[in-house]
Design a protein around this motif. Sequence first.
Motif, PDB file in Angstrom:
ATOM      1  N   ALA A  64      49.667  44.080  38.051  1.00 27.78           N
ATOM      2  CA  ALA A  64      48.581  43.676  38.944  1.00 27.78           C
ATOM      3  C   ALA A  64      48.481  44.624  40.137  1.00 27.78           C
ATOM      4  O   ALA A  64      47.379  45.025  40.524  1.00 27.78           O
ATOM      5  N   LYS A  65      49.612  44.999  40.707  1.00 27.61           N
ATOM      6  CA  LYS A  65      49.610  45.956  41.816  1.00 27.61           C
ATOM      7  C   LYS A  65      49.028  47.291  41.369  1.00 27.61           C
ATOM      8  O   LYS A  65      48.292  47.942  42.108  1.00 27.61           O
ATOM      9  N   ALA A  66      49.364  47.707  40.158  1.00 34.06           N
ATOM     10  CA  ALA A  66      48.892  48.993  39.639  1.00 34.06           C
ATOM     11  C   ALA A  66      47.371  49.015  39.508  1.00 34.06           C
ATOM     12  O   ALA A  66      46.730  49.994  39.887  1.00 34.06           O
ATOM     13  N   VAL A  67      46.792  47.951  38.978  1.00 29.48           N
ATOM     14  CA  VAL A  67      45.344  47.965  38.768  1.00 29.48           C
ATOM     15  C   VAL A  67      44.569  47.664  40.049  1.00 29.48           C
ATOM     16  O   VAL A  67      43.450  48.145  40.214  1.00 29.48           O
ATOM     17  N   LEU A  68      45.171  46.906  40.970  1.00 33.37           N
ATOM     18  CA  LEU A  68      44.485  46.584  42.221  1.00 33.37           C
ATOM     19  C   LEU A  68      44.649  47.661  43.289  1.00 33.37           C
ATOM     20  O   LEU A  68      43.808  47.781  44.178  1.00 33.37           O
ATOM     21  N   GLY A  69      45.729  48.417  43.219  1.00 34.07           N
ATOM     22  CA  GLY A  69      45.942  49.490  44.189  1.00 34.07           C
ATOM     23  C   GLY A  69      45.949  48.980  45.613  1.00 34.07           C
ATOM     24  O   GLY A  69      46.613  47.991  45.929  1.00 34.07           O
ATOM     25  N   ASP A  70      45.153  49.623  46.480  1.00 34.55           N
ATOM     26  CA  ASP A  70      45.165  49.268  47.900  1.00 34.55           C
ATOM     27  C   ASP A  70      44.458  47.944  48.206  1.00 34.55           C
ATOM     28  O   ASP A  70      44.377  47.534  49.360  1.00 34.55           O
ATOM     29  N   GLN A  71      43.973  47.262  47.205  1.00 37.42           N
ATOM     30  CA  GLN A  71      43.368  45.941  47.381  1.00 37.42           C
ATOM     31  C   GLN A  71      44.401  44.817  47.293  1.00 37.42           C
ATOM     32  O   GLN A  71      44.077  43.650  47.496  1.00 37.42           O
ATOM     33  N   TRP A  72      45.651  45.167  46.963  1.00 41.51           N
ATOM     34  CA  TRP A  72      46.698  44.187  46.691  1.00 41.51           C
ATOM     35  C   TRP A  72      46.886  43.180  47.830  1.00 41.51           C
ATOM     36  O   TRP A  72      46.887  41.963  47.592  1.00 41.51           O
ATOM     37  N   ASP A  73      47.040  43.649  49.054  1.00 39.38           N
ATOM     38  CA  ASP A  73      47.286  42.750  50.185  1.00 39.38           C
ATOM     39  C   ASP A  73      46.114  41.792  50.413  1.00 39.38           C
ATOM     40  O   ASP A  73      46.319  40.602  50.669  1.00 39.38           O
ATOM     41  N   ASP A  74      44.897  42.310  50.319  1.00 41.93           N
ATOM     42  CA  ASP A  74      43.718  41.452  50.472  1.00 41.93           C
ATOM     43  C   ASP A  74      43.662  40.422  49.352  1.00 41.93           C
ATOM     44  O   ASP A  74      43.312  39.256  49.580  1.00 41.93           O
ATOM     45  N   PHE A  75      43.991  40.844  48.143  1.00 40.90           N
ATOM     46  CA  PHE A  75      44.008  39.953  46.987  1.00 40.90           C
ATOM     47  C   PHE A  75      44.955  38.783  47.241  1.00 40.90           C
ATOM     48  O   PHE A  75      44.592  37.618  47.030  1.00 40.90           O
ATOM     49  N   LEU A  76      46.149  39.083  47.719  1.00 35.35           N
ATOM     50  CA  LEU A  76      47.115  38.029  48.023  1.00 35.35           C
ATOM     51  C   LEU A  76      46.614  37.130  49.148  1.00 35.35           C
ATOM     52  O   LEU A  76      46.728  35.900  49.075  1.00 35.35           O
ATOM     53  N   ALA A  77      46.039  37.728  50.192  1.00 36.81           N
ATOM     54  CA  ALA A  77      45.534  36.961  51.329  1.00 36.81           C
ATOM     55  C   ALA A  77      44.409  36.011  50.918  1.00 36.81           C
ATOM     56  O   ALA A  77      44.258  34.933  51.499  1.00 36.81           O
ATOM     57  N   ASP A  78      43.647  36.391  49.898  1.00 39.31           N
ATOM     58  CA  ASP A  78      42.571  35.534  49.387  1.00 39.31           C
ATOM     59  C   ASP A  78      43.093  34.439  48.464  1.00 39.31           C
ATOM     60  O   ASP A  78      42.316  33.644  47.951  1.00 39.31           O
ATOM     61  N   GLY A  79      44.404  34.437  48.232  1.00 39.20           N
ATOM     62  CA  GLY A  79      44.978  33.434  47.339  1.00 39.20           C
ATOM     63  C   GLY A  79      45.037  33.886  45.894  1.00 39.20           C
ATOM     64  O   GLY A  79      45.224  33.069  44.987  1.00 39.20           O
ATOM     65  N   GLY A  80      44.881  35.187  45.677  1.00 40.02           N
ATOM     66  CA  GLY A  80      44.916  35.722  44.323  1.00 40.02           C
ATOM     67  C   GLY A  80      46.253  35.500  43.647  1.00 40.02           C
ATOM     68  O   GLY A  80      47.302  35.551  44.287  1.00 40.02           O
ATOM     69  N   GLN A  81      46.210  35.235  42.363  1.00 40.15           N
ATOM     70  CA  GLN A  81      47.397  35.009  41.550  1.00 40.15           C
ATOM     71  C   GLN A  81      47.509  36.104  40.492  1.00 40.15           C
ATOM     72  O   GLN A  81      46.520  36.449  39.848  1.00 40.15           O
ATOM     73  N   VAL A  82      48.711  36.602  40.326  1.00 38.55           N
ATOM     74  CA  VAL A  82      48.959  37.636  39.318  1.00 38.55           C
ATOM     75  C   VAL A  82      48.532  37.151  37.935  1.00 38.55           C
ATOM     76  O   VAL A  82      47.944  37.897  37.147  1.00 38.55           O
ATOM     77  N   SER A  83      48.795  35.890  37.645  1.00 42.01           N
ATOM     78  CA  SER A  83      48.445  35.357  36.320  1.00 42.01           C
ATOM     79  C   SER A  83      46.947  35.458  36.063  1.00 42.01           C
ATOM     80  O   SER A  83      46.521  35.685  34.923  1.00 42.01           O
ATOM     81  N   ASP A  84      46.132  35.325  37.118  1.00 41.31           N
ATOM     82  CA  ASP A  84      44.686  35.452  36.934  1.00 41.31           C
ATOM     83  C   ASP A  84      44.280  36.887  36.602  1.00 41.31           C
ATOM     84  O   ASP A  84      43.369  37.109  35.808  1.00 41.31           O
TER      85      ASP A  84
END
Length: 108
Positions: A64-84
């Motif tokens: 997930a980190k690999a495909v999201l790149g620099d969006q990772w922190d924002d993704f987590l802050a939005d409540g993003g889940q790796v499983s999704d």
Amino acid sequence: MSTQYSLHAIRQKYKETHPGVTDTIDFTVQDGEDARVYHIEHPLLQSNKTKEAVTAASTDIDMAKAVLGDQWDDFLADGGQVSDVMLLLNEIGEQMEAVTPDGVPTRR
């Protein structure tokens, strides 16, 4: 006599014959008009940098980190889940398998 191919032309032809294939795939974590839109590279059209990161991934989190790149922190802050993200990649994979090289659906 040798044949010369244009890799750019091959990429463009593939996208034309596979209507669902675009350079990037957009998605949101939250619903709503003001939801942040994330972008990942289509698995077939990933940059070398992303391919290297995906290849090096040993866990779903690394993937997930690999495909999201620099969006990772924002993704987590939005409540993003790796499983999704993994479900999204699985869905993309199923769509890629569901068409012939000519773009004809294999399932109806």
